[in-house]
Enzyme design. Sequence first.
Site, PDB file in Angstrom:
ATOM      1  N   LYS A 253       0.843  -1.200   0.000  1.00 49.16           N
ATOM      2  CA  LYS A 253       0.000   0.000   0.000  1.00 49.16           C
ATOM      3  C   LYS A 253       0.876   1.247   0.000  1.00 49.16           C
ATOM      4  O   LYS A 253       1.543   1.551   0.985  1.00 49.16           O
ATOM      5  CB  LYS A 253      -0.914   0.029   1.227  1.00 49.16           C
ATOM      6  CG  LYS A 253      -1.910   1.172   1.116  1.00 49.16           C
ATOM      7  CD  LYS A 253      -2.414   1.633   2.462  1.00 49.16           C
ATOM      8  CE  LYS A 253      -2.087   3.048   2.840  1.00 49.16           C
ATOM      9  NZ  LYS A 253      -2.092   4.069   1.848  1.00 49.16           N
TER      10      LYS A 253
ATOM     11  N   GLY B 220       6.705   5.192   8.121  1.00 43.03           N
ATOM     12  CA  GLY B 220       5.798   6.333   8.216  1.00 43.03           C
ATOM     13  C   GLY B 220       6.001   7.052   9.529  1.00 43.03           C
ATOM     14  O   GLY B 220       7.057   6.947  10.166  1.00 43.03           O
TER      15      GLY B 220
ATOM     16  N   THR C 299       5.547   8.325  13.506  1.00 39.57           N
ATOM     17  CA  THR C 299       5.568   7.608  14.786  1.00 39.57           C
ATOM     18  C   THR C 299       4.154   7.368  15.312  1.00 39.57           C
ATOM     19  O   THR C 299       3.858   6.288  15.835  1.00 39.57           O
ATOM     20  CB  THR C 299       6.420   8.395  15.803  1.00 39.57           C
ATOM     21  OG1 THR C 299       7.775   8.371  15.324  1.00 39.57           O
ATOM     22  CG2 THR C 299       6.376   7.786  17.198  1.00 39.57           C
TER      23      THR C 299
ATOM     24  N   THR D  42       1.386   6.920  13.617  1.00 44.16           N
ATOM     25  CA  THR D  42       0.791   5.809  12.862  1.00 44.16           C
ATOM     26  C   THR D  42       1.463   4.501  13.263  1.00 44.16           C
ATOM     27  O   THR D  42       0.803   3.464  13.416  1.00 44.16           O
ATOM     28  CB  THR D  42       0.941   6.019  11.341  1.00 44.16           C
ATOM     29  OG1 THR D  42       0.666   7.370  11.020  1.00 44.16           O
ATOM     30  CG2 THR D  42       0.009   5.117  10.564  1.00 44.16           C
TER      31      THR D  42
ATOM     32  N   GLU E 287       9.788   1.695  10.697  1.00 43.27           N
ATOM     33  CA  GLU E 287      10.752   2.760  10.393  1.00 43.27           C
ATOM     34  C   GLU E 287       9.985   4.060  10.527  1.00 43.27           C
ATOM     35  O   GLU E 287       9.134   4.381   9.684  1.00 43.27           O
ATOM     36  CB  GLU E 287      11.289   2.604   8.953  1.00 43.27           C
ATOM     37  CG  GLU E 287      11.940   1.251   8.654  1.00 43.27           C
ATOM     38  CD  GLU E 287      13.316   1.106   9.281  1.00 43.27           C
ATOM     39  OE1 GLU E 287      13.844   2.088   9.828  1.00 43.27           O
ATOM     40  OE2 GLU E 287      13.864  -0.005   9.228  1.00 43.27           O
TER      41      GLU E 287
ATOM     42  N   CYS F 121      13.427  11.596   6.274  1.00 46.31           N
ATOM     43  CA  CYS F 121      13.452  11.260   7.695  1.00 46.31           C
ATOM     44  C   CYS F 121      14.842  11.452   8.292  1.00 46.31           C
ATOM     45  O   CYS F 121      14.990  11.594   9.499  1.00 46.31           O
ATOM     46  CB  CYS F 121      12.986   9.824   7.885  1.00 46.31           C
ATOM     47  SG  CYS F 121      13.930   8.670   6.891  1.00 46.31           S
TER      48      CYS F 121
ATOM     49  N   GLU G 255       8.849  16.497  15.557  1.00 50.88           N
ATOM     50  CA  GLU G 255       9.177  16.365  14.132  1.00 50.88           C
ATOM     51  C   GLU G 255       8.294  17.301  13.301  1.00 50.88           C
ATOM     52  O   GLU G 255       7.069  17.203  13.335  1.00 50.88           O
ATOM     53  CB  GLU G 255       8.966  14.918  13.654  1.00 50.88           C
ATOM     54  CG  GLU G 255       9.467  14.721  12.220  1.00 50.88           C
ATOM     55  CD  GLU G 255       9.170  13.340  11.648  1.00 50.88           C
ATOM     56  OE1 GLU G 255       8.041  12.844  11.834  1.00 50.88           O
ATOM     57  OE2 GLU G 255      10.067  12.787  10.998  1.00 50.88           O
TER      58      GLU G 255
HETATM   59  P1  NAD Z   1       1.982   8.342   7.785  1.00 47.99           P
HETATM   60  O1  NAD Z   1       2.306   7.600   9.022  1.00 47.99           O
HETATM   61  O2  NAD Z   1       0.892   9.325   7.816  1.00 47.99           O
HETATM   62  O3  NAD Z   1       1.621   7.332   6.593  1.00 47.99           O
HETATM   63  C1  NAD Z   1       2.493   6.294   6.212  1.00 47.99           C
HETATM   64  C2  NAD Z   1       1.670   5.191   5.541  1.00 47.99           C
HETATM   65  O4  NAD Z   1       0.833   4.597   6.525  1.00 47.99           O
HETATM   66  C3  NAD Z   1       0.737   5.711   4.450  1.00 47.99           C
HETATM   67  O5  NAD Z   1       0.684   4.780   3.397  1.00 47.99           O
HETATM   68  C4  NAD Z   1      -0.595   5.781   5.167  1.00 47.99           C
HETATM   69  O6  NAD Z   1      -1.709   5.703   4.303  1.00 47.99           O
HETATM   70  C5  NAD Z   1      -0.504   4.563   6.059  1.00 47.99           C
HETATM   71  N1  NAD Z   1      -1.406   4.559   7.227  1.00 47.99           N
HETATM   72  C6  NAD Z   1      -2.028   5.589   7.820  1.00 47.99           C
HETATM   73  N2  NAD Z   1      -2.796   5.142   8.840  1.00 47.99           N
HETATM   74  C7  NAD Z   1      -2.625   3.808   8.897  1.00 47.99           C
HETATM   75  C8  NAD Z   1      -3.124   2.780   9.757  1.00 47.99           C
HETATM   76  N3  NAD Z   1      -3.981   3.031  10.751  1.00 47.99           N
HETATM   77  N4  NAD Z   1      -2.722   1.518   9.550  1.00 47.99           N
HETATM   78  C9  NAD Z   1      -1.837   1.223   8.567  1.00 47.99           C
HETATM   79  N5  NAD Z   1      -1.345   2.155   7.706  1.00 47.99           N
HETATM   80  C10 NAD Z   1      -1.732   3.429   7.880  1.00 47.99           C
HETATM   81  O7  NAD Z   1       3.347   9.001   7.327  1.00 47.99           O
HETATM   82  P2  NAD Z   1       3.569   9.997   6.115  1.00 47.99           P
HETATM   83  O8  NAD Z   1       3.010  11.327   6.492  1.00 47.99           O
HETATM   84  O9  NAD Z   1       3.132   9.329   4.865  1.00 47.99           O
HETATM   85  O10 NAD Z   1       5.175  10.067   6.061  1.00 47.99           O
HETATM   86  C11 NAD Z   1       5.935  10.936   6.836  1.00 47.99           C
HETATM   87  C12 NAD Z   1       6.502  10.240   8.048  1.00 47.99           C
HETATM   88  O11 NAD Z   1       7.248   9.114   7.649  1.00 47.99           O
HETATM   89  C13 NAD Z   1       7.467  11.114   8.824  1.00 47.99           C
HETATM   90  O12 NAD Z   1       7.209  10.973  10.188  1.00 47.99           O
HETATM   91  C14 NAD Z   1       8.829  10.550   8.477  1.00 47.99           C
HETATM   92  O13 NAD Z   1       9.833  10.757   9.440  1.00 47.99           O
HETATM   93  C15 NAD Z   1       8.507   9.105   8.321  1.00 47.99           C
HETATM   94  N6  NAD Z   1       9.504   8.410   7.523  1.00 47.99           N
HETATM   95  C16 NAD Z   1      10.358   7.560   8.157  1.00 47.99           C
HETATM   96  C17 NAD Z   1      11.361   6.924   7.426  1.00 47.99           C
HETATM   97  C18 NAD Z   1      12.321   5.962   8.091  1.00 47.99           C
HETATM   98  O14 NAD Z   1      12.980   5.221   7.377  1.00 47.99           O
HETATM   99  N7  NAD Z   1      12.420   5.955   9.403  1.00 47.99           N
HETATM  100  C19 NAD Z   1      11.464   7.134   6.048  1.00 47.99           C
HETATM  101  C20 NAD Z   1      10.572   8.015   5.447  1.00 47.99           C
HETATM  102  C21 NAD Z   1       9.591   8.648   6.190  1.00 47.99           C
END
Ligand code: NAD
Length: 491
Positions: free
Chosen positions: A181, A234, A236, A238, A256, A290, A394
């Site tokens: 997804k 994604g 923290t 979530t 991650e 990130c 963040e």
């Molecule tokens: P997000 O957590 O909003 O979404 C990430 C994914 O999770 C999306 O596909 C979203 O649709 C899905 N999602 C949302 N709710 C969900 C649920 N209840 N169950 C399962 N999946 C769900 O994050 P974002 O805004 O897309 O991305 C930004 C974040 O990602 C930042 O916090 C960034 O630091 C982090 N990030 C971390 C890394 C790493 O390697 N540590 C890399 C890139 C981004």
Amino acid sequence: MALRSGGAGLNPVLNYIDGQFVESHSGKTLLTVNPATGEPLAEVARSNGEDVEAATQAALTASASWSATTLEQRVKWLHTIADALEAKSETIARLESLDTGKPISLARRVDASRSVSNFRFFASMGEDDTSPTFSDHGAINYVHRTPVGCVGLITPWNLPLYLLTWKVAPALLMGNTIVAKPSELTPLTAHLLAETLHELEFPKGVFNLVNGYGPEVGQAIVEHPSIGGISFTGGTSTGRIVAATAAPMFKKLSLELGGKNATILLDDAPLDSIMDEIVRASFTNSGQVCLCGSRILVHESIYEAFIDAFTAKVSALKVGDPMNEATQMGSVISMDHRDKVEAYITLGLEEGGNILTGGTSTQAPLADMPEQGAFLRPTVFANLPISSRTATEEIFGPVVTVHTFASDEEAITMANATDYGLAGSVWTADIQRGHTFARNVESGIVWVNTWLNRDLRTPFGGVKQSGVGREGGRWSMDFFSELTNICIRQP
Ligand code: NAD
């Protein structure tokens, strides 16, 4: 339902289930938007648990034949996919730039190139794989890998295909089938990956793609009892929901998550030669990586010199049309995200910070950009307490805070003063001090005199609220396989 193509002449984004492009069961759609213009981009299948169920059933059925392929066959597939994606590099870069608002030059250099190298890298890991053996007590032990089965891969919007392929490649290599997804904000290149696999006549049902919102699709993937492992990248908050759902089911789980990384300049840091790297570490992809360093800690003896040089370089960054080859910073991901970042800029002022350059879109407007474009100038704050919300939460945008320290001990305390622990960098002329710092920063990765220097064999992941587990190299192979120790004694 007829999906419209959106404003950029792009095809509708469908689900890819059991080797077929299909609309969502409900017939619902969502519309993605080009964040640099506000124009609609593509209509996307808005799926739910029914679509996840169909994708999972396809993946489970395909599992029997895919897991029976040899490692050599799967390595060959990864090379074939890498070749096919490489031939589409320019398309990948364009789609990624349209979807995210990032500069085309960055999308080419980072997103397109790394999406290809993820497949090549894991193919080479497969070629070199040797099973460890141990012998003692008159017996020989060897480690046998089996696939986890069907795995769920959930990815964010900042590096869409780069992060998806970072999971898809090792999952396939280890013989798993996939329900993936992508972020609802950036589905274009995941769709391109599905199209590429389709053109290659990749075995049906091994890779399945379900588009839609997190709570409707991601949650259904995490909850599905037949999906044995979840690799999630994604935010923290979530990640906390994903962990709460998956942990009681004893699924394999890799998280991650977010970061608030420190960039630490010691008193002997050679400012002239490192300044471009410090700017890159702060504002690559508008700070939406990130690993970006959003807190810059500078020894007080070099603070004035640093601030002058850094502010001058940051103010000179070319912000604008992502499709312009000269652009160094495009838009942020959405108007909603711009609102969030601007709320932090306002908060930073309320918390006593001074803006050295940048500000909200009203305080520091950009001429000639579309009104609905989510643009912000890079913003640098000084004089904020290290414990302020602006300096500990963040923001994930083009905002950095700069702080001073007087001793190495104080710098380490400041670097560790957040709930996050993903990455950090230390800049010094003395490598020995660099080692000492690196060992004391609570973080999954510490770079010394470099940033985002990635050897794909190394472990990648965070500590504290930045994540659980490691991916990369053999750590990805371990995550995407179950290890059985087989102990044999001669009769
Ligand atoms: P997000 O957590 O909003 O979404 C990430 C994914 O999770 C999306 O596909 C979203 O649709 C899905 N999602 C949302 N709710 C969900 C649920 N209840 N169950 C399962 N999946 C769900 O994050 P974002 O805004 O897309 O991305 C930004 C974040 O990602 C930042 O916090 C960034 O630091 C982090 N990030 C971390 C890394 C790493 O390697 N540590 C890399 C890139 C981004």
